[in-house]
Write a protein that holds these residues in place. Structure first.
Motif, PDB file in Angstrom:
ATOM      1  N   LEU A  45     130.162 -36.984   4.700  1.00 14.34           N
ATOM      2  CA  LEU A  45     128.841 -37.184   4.110  1.00 14.34           C
ATOM      3  C   LEU A  45     128.804 -36.827   2.617  1.00 14.34           C
ATOM      4  CD1 LEU A  45     126.657 -35.783   7.019  1.00 14.34           C
ATOM      5  CD2 LEU A  45     126.892 -38.165   6.314  1.00 14.34           C
ATOM      6  N   ASN A  46     129.978 -36.565   2.028  1.00 20.21           N
ATOM      7  CA  ASN A  46     130.117 -36.249   0.607  1.00 20.21           C
ATOM      8  C   ASN A  46     129.404 -34.951   0.237  1.00 20.21           C
ATOM      9  OD1 ASN A  46     131.215 -36.729  -1.876  1.00 20.21           O
ATOM     10  ND2 ASN A  46     129.539 -38.018  -2.594  1.00 20.21           N
ATOM     11  N   ALA A  47     129.472 -33.963   1.117  1.00 21.94           N
ATOM     12  CA  ALA A  47     128.889 -32.649   0.858  1.00 21.94           C
ATOM     13  C   ALA A  47     130.023 -31.623   0.894  1.00 21.94           C
ATOM     14  CB  ALA A  47     127.818 -32.330   1.880  1.00 21.94           C
ATOM     15  N   GLN A  48     130.841 -31.640  -0.145  1.00 21.05           N
ATOM     16  CA  GLN A  48     132.028 -30.785  -0.163  1.00 21.05           C
ATOM     17  C   GLN A  48     131.675 -29.312  -0.182  1.00 21.05           C
ATOM     18  OE1 GLN A  48     131.775 -33.438  -2.322  1.00 21.05           O
ATOM     19  NE2 GLN A  48     133.399 -34.773  -1.601  1.00 21.05           N
ATOM     20  N   LEU A 122     125.354 -35.914  -4.960  1.00 21.11           N
ATOM     21  CA  LEU A 122     124.431 -34.820  -4.713  1.00 21.11           C
ATOM     22  C   LEU A 122     125.131 -33.564  -4.195  1.00 21.11           C
ATOM     23  CD1 LEU A 122     121.431 -34.239  -4.892  1.00 21.11           C
ATOM     24  CD2 LEU A 122     121.225 -34.874  -2.512  1.00 21.11           C
ATOM     25  N   GLY A 123     126.084 -33.670  -3.292  1.00 23.13           N
ATOM     26  CA  GLY A 123     126.677 -32.491  -2.675  1.00 23.13           C
ATOM     27  C   GLY A 123     127.983 -32.047  -3.279  1.00 23.13           C
ATOM     28  N   LEU A 124     128.314 -32.508  -4.458  1.00 21.62           N
ATOM     29  CA  LEU A 124     129.608 -32.170  -5.047  1.00 21.62           C
ATOM     30  C   LEU A 124     129.608 -30.764  -5.640  1.00 21.62           C
ATOM     31  CD1 LEU A 124     130.496 -35.529  -6.819  1.00 21.62           C
ATOM     32  CD2 LEU A 124     131.263 -34.694  -4.602  1.00 21.62           C
ATOM     33  N   VAL A 125     130.739 -30.101  -5.532  1.00 19.33           N
ATOM     34  CA  VAL A 125     130.893 -28.749  -6.056  1.00 19.33           C
ATOM     35  C   VAL A 125     130.874 -28.761  -7.584  1.00 19.33           C
ATOM     36  CG1 VAL A 125     132.405 -26.723  -6.042  1.00 19.33           C
ATOM     37  CG2 VAL A 125     132.214 -28.133  -4.014  1.00 19.33           C
ATOM     38  N   LYS A 126     131.334 -29.832  -8.180  1.00 19.98           N
ATOM     39  CA  LYS A 126     131.358 -29.949  -9.640  1.00 19.98           C
ATOM     40  C   LYS A 126     129.952 -29.826 -10.222  1.00 19.98           C
ATOM     41  CE  LYS A 126     132.672 -33.262 -13.204  1.00 19.98           C
ATOM     42  NZ  LYS A 126     133.214 -34.599 -13.450  1.00 19.98           N
ATOM     43  N   ASN A 127     128.988 -30.497  -9.601  1.00 20.01           N
ATOM     44  CA  ASN A 127     127.606 -30.432 -10.088  1.00 20.01           C
ATOM     45  C   ASN A 127     127.016 -29.039  -9.893  1.00 20.01           C
ATOM     46  OD1 ASN A 127     127.801 -33.130 -10.698  1.00 20.01           O
ATOM     47  ND2 ASN A 127     126.934 -33.792  -8.766  1.00 20.01           N
ATOM     48  N   LYS A 130     128.398 -26.819 -12.640  1.00 18.75           N
ATOM     49  CA  LYS A 130     127.762 -27.075 -13.934  1.00 18.75           C
ATOM     50  C   LYS A 130     126.410 -26.386 -14.034  1.00 18.75           C
ATOM     51  CE  LYS A 130     129.838 -31.497 -15.147  1.00 18.75           C
ATOM     52  NZ  LYS A 130     129.608 -32.934 -15.338  1.00 18.75           N
ATOM     53  N   VAL A 131     125.608 -26.495 -12.977  1.00 20.80           N
ATOM     54  CA  VAL A 131     124.285 -25.861 -12.989  1.00 20.80           C
ATOM     55  C   VAL A 131     124.424 -24.343 -12.975  1.00 20.80           C
ATOM     56  CG1 VAL A 131     122.175 -25.539 -11.630  1.00 20.80           C
ATOM     57  CG2 VAL A 131     123.125 -27.822 -11.938  1.00 20.80           C
ATOM     58  N   LEU A 132     125.345 -23.835 -12.152  1.00 22.56           N
ATOM     59  CA  LEU A 132     125.501 -22.388 -12.016  1.00 22.56           C
ATOM     60  C   LEU A 132     125.973 -21.746 -13.305  1.00 22.56           C
ATOM     61  CD1 LEU A 132     125.332 -20.113  -9.897  1.00 22.56           C
ATOM     62  CD2 LEU A 132     127.735 -20.523  -9.429  1.00 22.56           C
ATOM     63  N   PHE A 133     126.923 -22.352 -13.992  1.00 20.20           N
ATOM     64  CA  PHE A 133     127.490 -21.732 -15.178  1.00 20.20           C
ATOM     65  C   PHE A 133     126.830 -22.166 -16.479  1.00 20.20           C
ATOM     66  CE2 PHE A 133     131.129 -21.280 -12.224  1.00 20.20           C
ATOM     67  CZ  PHE A 133     131.124 -19.908 -12.195  1.00 20.20           C
ATOM     68  N   ASN A 134     125.883 -23.078 -16.436  1.00 19.83           N
ATOM     69  CA  ASN A 134     125.131 -23.432 -17.638  1.00 19.83           C
ATOM     70  C   ASN A 134     123.739 -22.822 -17.620  1.00 19.83           C
ATOM     71  OD1 ASN A 134     127.160 -24.923 -18.832  1.00 19.83           O
ATOM     72  ND2 ASN A 134     126.525 -26.838 -17.883  1.00 19.83           N
ATOM     73  N   GLU A 135     122.942 -23.187 -16.615  1.00 19.11           N
ATOM     74  CA  GLU A 135     121.549 -22.744 -16.584  1.00 19.11           C
ATOM     75  C   GLU A 135     121.372 -21.334 -16.034  1.00 19.11           C
ATOM     76  OE1 GLU A 135     119.046 -25.633 -14.667  1.00 19.11           O
ATOM     77  OE2 GLU A 135     120.237 -27.280 -15.476  1.00 19.11           O
TER      78      GLU A 135
END
Length: 165
Positions: A45-48, A122-127, A130-135
């Motif tokens: 389901l592409n939710a890694q 939506l479920g990728l670890v990369k995204n 990015k949110v965790l280490f930027n915002e």
């Protein structure tokens, strides 16, 4: 799509084996296989991220804890207490409620349309990274310092003071 149905069949098969296994250790091992099939579903389901969390937390920690706890328990049939009739009646009522829920969900299955995600990433670890280490970098670092101080405190509480020995 055939892979999804095959893994779904394996999930149901291993779930039935969890319930029907006579040996509780085998039941937990089948539960590990069931959670592994859930991990494969998350990957399909592409939710890694959910797949990794399911693999590490459920299969790696909780089920191993269940297995160790079960192996430490004394499961002799002679020492098992006799169950009261009230507990048996409650189990029948609970099973009946579960059966009604399953039948209702199967009836409603054909009525609901398929869910299509608008964003396939939506479920990728990369995204998430990015949110965790930027915002949220400051709260993330503060929580890491909090966890580090809790770990140091736990170590200090667990070690014996050489003066008191």
């Amino acid at each position: 799509m055939n892979t999804f149905y095959f893994i779904a069949f394996l999930s149901i098969f291993f779930s039935i084996l969890v319930i029907s296994a006579k040996n509780p250790v085998h039941s937990i091992l089948y539960l590990i296989l069931t959670f592994f099939t859930f991990t494969i579903h998350y990957i399909l389901l592409n939710a890694q991220f959910l797949a990794i969390v399911n693999f590490i937390v459920y299969m790696g920690a909780i089920l191993v804890l269940f297995l160790y706890t079960l192996m430490l328990m004394n499961l002799n049939k002679e020492s098992e207490p006799v169950k009261a009739n009230f507990i048996k009646i409650a189990a029948v009522i609970g099973g009946g409620c579960f059966l009604v829920t399953v039948v209702a969900s199967i009836k409603a299955l054909g009525a609901s349309p398929a869910v299509i995600l608008k964003d396939p990433n939506l479920g990728l670890v990369k995204n998430l990274g990015k949110v965790l280490f930027n915002e949220y970098l400051l709260p993330f670092e503060v929580s890491s310092i909090l966890l580090l101080s809790a770990m140091v405190g736990a170590i200090l509480l667990a070690t014996k003071d050489p003066k008191t020995v």
